[in-house]
Design a protein around this motif. Structure first.
Motif, PDB file in Angstrom:
ATOM      1  N   SER A 270      51.908  50.783  -1.236  1.00 33.47           N
ATOM      2  CA  SER A 270      51.440  49.411  -1.390  1.00 33.47           C
ATOM      3  C   SER A 270      51.389  49.087  -2.883  1.00 33.47           C
ATOM      4  N   ALA A 272      52.305  46.051  -4.062  1.00 33.19           N
ATOM      5  CA  ALA A 272      52.083  44.610  -4.243  1.00 33.19           C
ATOM      6  C   ALA A 272      50.701  44.321  -4.811  1.00 33.19           C
ATOM      7  N   PRO A 301      43.217  39.468   4.102  1.00 35.12           N
ATOM      8  CA  PRO A 301      43.148  40.791   4.737  1.00 35.12           C
ATOM      9  C   PRO A 301      43.545  41.865   3.739  1.00 35.12           C
ATOM     10  N   LEU A 304      46.572  47.379   2.639  1.00 34.73           N
ATOM     11  CA  LEU A 304      46.539  48.836   2.475  1.00 34.73           C
ATOM     12  C   LEU A 304      45.558  49.460   3.460  1.00 34.73           C
ATOM     13  N   PHE A 320      48.174  51.278  -5.149  1.00 31.58           N
ATOM     14  CA  PHE A 320      48.130  51.107  -6.595  1.00 31.58           C
ATOM     15  C   PHE A 320      46.798  50.448  -6.932  1.00 31.58           C
ATOM     16  N   LYS A 334      38.306  52.987  -4.559  1.00 25.89           N
ATOM     17  CA  LYS A 334      39.360  52.366  -3.732  1.00 25.89           C
ATOM     18  C   LYS A 334      39.969  53.358  -2.753  1.00 25.89           C
ATOM     19  N   LYS A 338      39.733  52.220   1.014  1.00 25.23           N
ATOM     20  CA  LYS A 338      41.005  51.847   1.657  1.00 25.23           C
ATOM     21  C   LYS A 338      41.612  52.978   2.481  1.00 25.23           C
TER      22      LYS A 338
HETATM   23  O1  C5P Z   1      43.513  44.506  -5.476  1.00 26.91           O
HETATM   24  P1  C5P Z   1      43.121  45.936  -5.357  1.00 26.91           P
HETATM   25  O2  C5P Z   1      42.792  46.562  -6.670  1.00 26.91           O
HETATM   26  O3  C5P Z   1      42.104  46.175  -4.289  1.00 26.91           O
HETATM   27  O4  C5P Z   1      44.488  46.674  -4.908  1.00 26.91           O
HETATM   28  C1  C5P Z   1      44.535  48.053  -4.701  1.00 26.91           C
HETATM   29  C2  C5P Z   1      45.574  48.380  -3.669  1.00 26.91           C
HETATM   30  O5  C5P Z   1      45.293  47.677  -2.468  1.00 26.91           O
HETATM   31  C3  C5P Z   1      47.011  48.024  -4.013  1.00 26.91           C
HETATM   32  O6  C5P Z   1      47.825  49.082  -3.519  1.00 26.91           O
HETATM   33  C4  C5P Z   1      47.278  46.749  -3.246  1.00 26.91           C
HETATM   34  O7  C5P Z   1      48.642  46.660  -2.860  1.00 26.91           O
HETATM   35  C5  C5P Z   1      46.392  46.895  -2.060  1.00 26.91           C
HETATM   36  N1  C5P Z   1      45.813  45.627  -1.547  1.00 26.91           N
HETATM   37  C6  C5P Z   1      46.115  45.237  -0.251  1.00 26.91           C
HETATM   38  N2  C5P Z   1      45.578  44.092   0.248  1.00 26.91           N
HETATM   39  C7  C5P Z   1      44.730  43.343  -0.494  1.00 26.91           C
HETATM   40  C8  C5P Z   1      44.420  43.722  -1.816  1.00 26.91           C
HETATM   41  C9  C5P Z   1      44.999  44.874  -2.313  1.00 26.91           C
HETATM   42  O8  C5P Z   1      46.894  45.909   0.408  1.00 26.91           O
HETATM   43  N3  C5P Z   1      44.217  42.246   0.009  1.00 26.91           N
END
Ligand code: C5P
Length: 396
Positions: A270, A272, A301, A304, A320, A334, A338
């Motif tokens: 992930s 993005a 949503p 990840l 990431f 995280k 996650k």
């Molecule tokens: O934005 P954040 O620091 O939480 O992002 C950490 C990871 O979570 C990244 O890999 C990002 O692609 C993913 N992410 C996600 N959905 C979100 C926010 C972040 O999959 N809404």
């Protein structure tokens, strides 16, 4: 599937040997396209090449018919292998310096395909430090050289410089195609780029992500043999060749939906920069007025987390984390929140200038903490390093 080889013939007394090779490759059912340089045509005729290769010979960068029928970028992209045979001293010097002043050099510069080079030249030209520097430089960029045995050269001198025999080049080509790649059979899904969350039909909120790192990781996974689906937010990047799927999305909701459709058995990365909030969108363009409009933000949503917690969770899930402070502490949180296996954390504070930049530096962390620090390097090198040091060990 029938393998496609692009042969570039440059000018040399050994050019005729390319004809033998083309005949052998055709017998082995390879699909051949040929580019001849201006000097190559002084040694062999396009007609002989075309009759043996059973296809048109390309030679002119500015040929309108060729450009509309095939196009030099298509020529650069559509082959499984490019072979320069024979490669003159001049041509090697030209490509090692990035020149693009004819069709052959332009196609090479525009291509990401594996390139084999069979040099042919006088021994002194071959041994000259300038030529050797050019060869070493190209080798460091993953061009492979096929050298001939020592022998009598056309100019009467003796030594290396003689071009490899067509049989040896054929062996080399067969080895290239029989090599099993380390991620063969692995199914991967990569997300990249930002998401755009509409405020109204013409405005949106987003972030500074360019998508470069995600695209490069997808490309490197493909080069290592993986079957890759790339789901991308809005970017200006060229779509990598040989993807299994490419899905363009705009919002986080769309990205989640696409990810759930393509959830792979092996690997999810992930990359993005998903926009954390969406806006309660307005159907019509908000009119400017003396008062500032109030935007209602809603949580997006977490893609990840959804994939990590999915009943069909891939074997390896990598996220990431872009942080501006307390990099390791925040990234550790995280991983837990996650439920992913690895977080690749980078410092995106202003001084580090990561977004949109070709450079990046990261800490790679698992549940125990940082296990690998990758110093500042370009994002392509970084993608290679992540695959070599993080992904490959997980699948071996
Ligand atoms: O934005 P954040 O620091 O939480 O992002 C950490 C990871 O979570 C990244 O890999 C990002 O692609 C993913 N992410 C996600 N959905 C979100 C926010 C972040 O999959 N809404």
């Amino acid at each position: 599937m029938q393998k496609k080889i692009l042969i570039i013939i440059t000018g040399s007394i050994a050019s005729y040997k390319a004809l033998y090779l083309i005949r052998m490759l055709k017998e082995k059912k390879f699909l051949i396209n040929v580019i001849m340089t201006k000097s190559a045509k002084k040694f062999v005729t396009p007609l002989s090449v075309s009759s043996l290769s059973e296809s048109k010979v390309y030679d002119d960068l500015f040929d309108l018919t060729d450009e509309t029928e095939m196009g030099h970028i298509k020529l650069a992209k559509m082959h499984d292998l490019i072979l320069v045979m024979p490669a003159s001293c001049h041509f090697i010097a030209k490509i090692s310096n990035g020149f693009a002043d004819d069709l052959a050099s332009t196609v090479l510069l525009a291509s990401k395909t594996k390139v084999l080079i069979a040099p042919a030249m006088n021994i002194n030209m071959f041994n000259n430090k300038i030529t050797q520097k050019n060869i070493k430089y190209l080798e460091s960029l993953d061009y492979s050289f096929i050298l001939g045995n020592e022998g009598k050269l056309a100019c009467g001198d003796y030594g290396l410089g003689r071009m490899a025999e067509p049989e040896d080049v054929l062996n080399f080509i067969n080895i290239q195609f029989s090599k099993t790649k380390p991620l063969e059979g692995i199914k991967a899904l990569v997300t990249a780029g930002p998401t755009h969350e509409p405020i109204d039909p013409v405005r949106f909120i987003s972030n500074k992500s360019s998508g470069i790192q995600g695209y490069l990781l997808a490309e490197e996974l493909i080069l290592n043999g993986a079957e890759v689906s790339l789901i991308s937010g809005p970017t200006n990047l060229e779509i990598p060749s040989n993807l299994s799927n490419f899905i363009r999305v705009e919002t986080a909701e769309e990205m989640l939906k696409a990810c759930l459709q393509k959830i792979p058995k092996d690997l999810f990365i992930s990359v993005a920069a998903v926009t954390d909030w969406k806006v309660k969108a307005n159907k019509h363009k908000i009119k400017k007025s003396p008062s500032v409009p109030k935007l209602k933000l809603l949580n997006n949503p977490d893609i990840l987390k959804s994939i990590s917690s999915h009943k069909d969770r891939p074997r390896l899930v990598i996220g990431f984390a872009a942080e501006t402070k307390n990099l390791e502490e925040n990234a550790m949180k995280k991983i837990k929140q996650k439920k992913c296996d690895i977080i690749i954390a980078n410092n995106v504070s202003k001084t580090k200038n990561v977004f949109g930049s070709p450079m990046n530096e990261v800490n790679v962390m698992n549940h125990k903490g940082t296990f690998l620090k990758i110093k500042k390097m370009n994002k392509k090198k970084l993608a290679k390093k992540i695959i070599k040091e993080v992904i490959l060990p997980s699948f071996n």
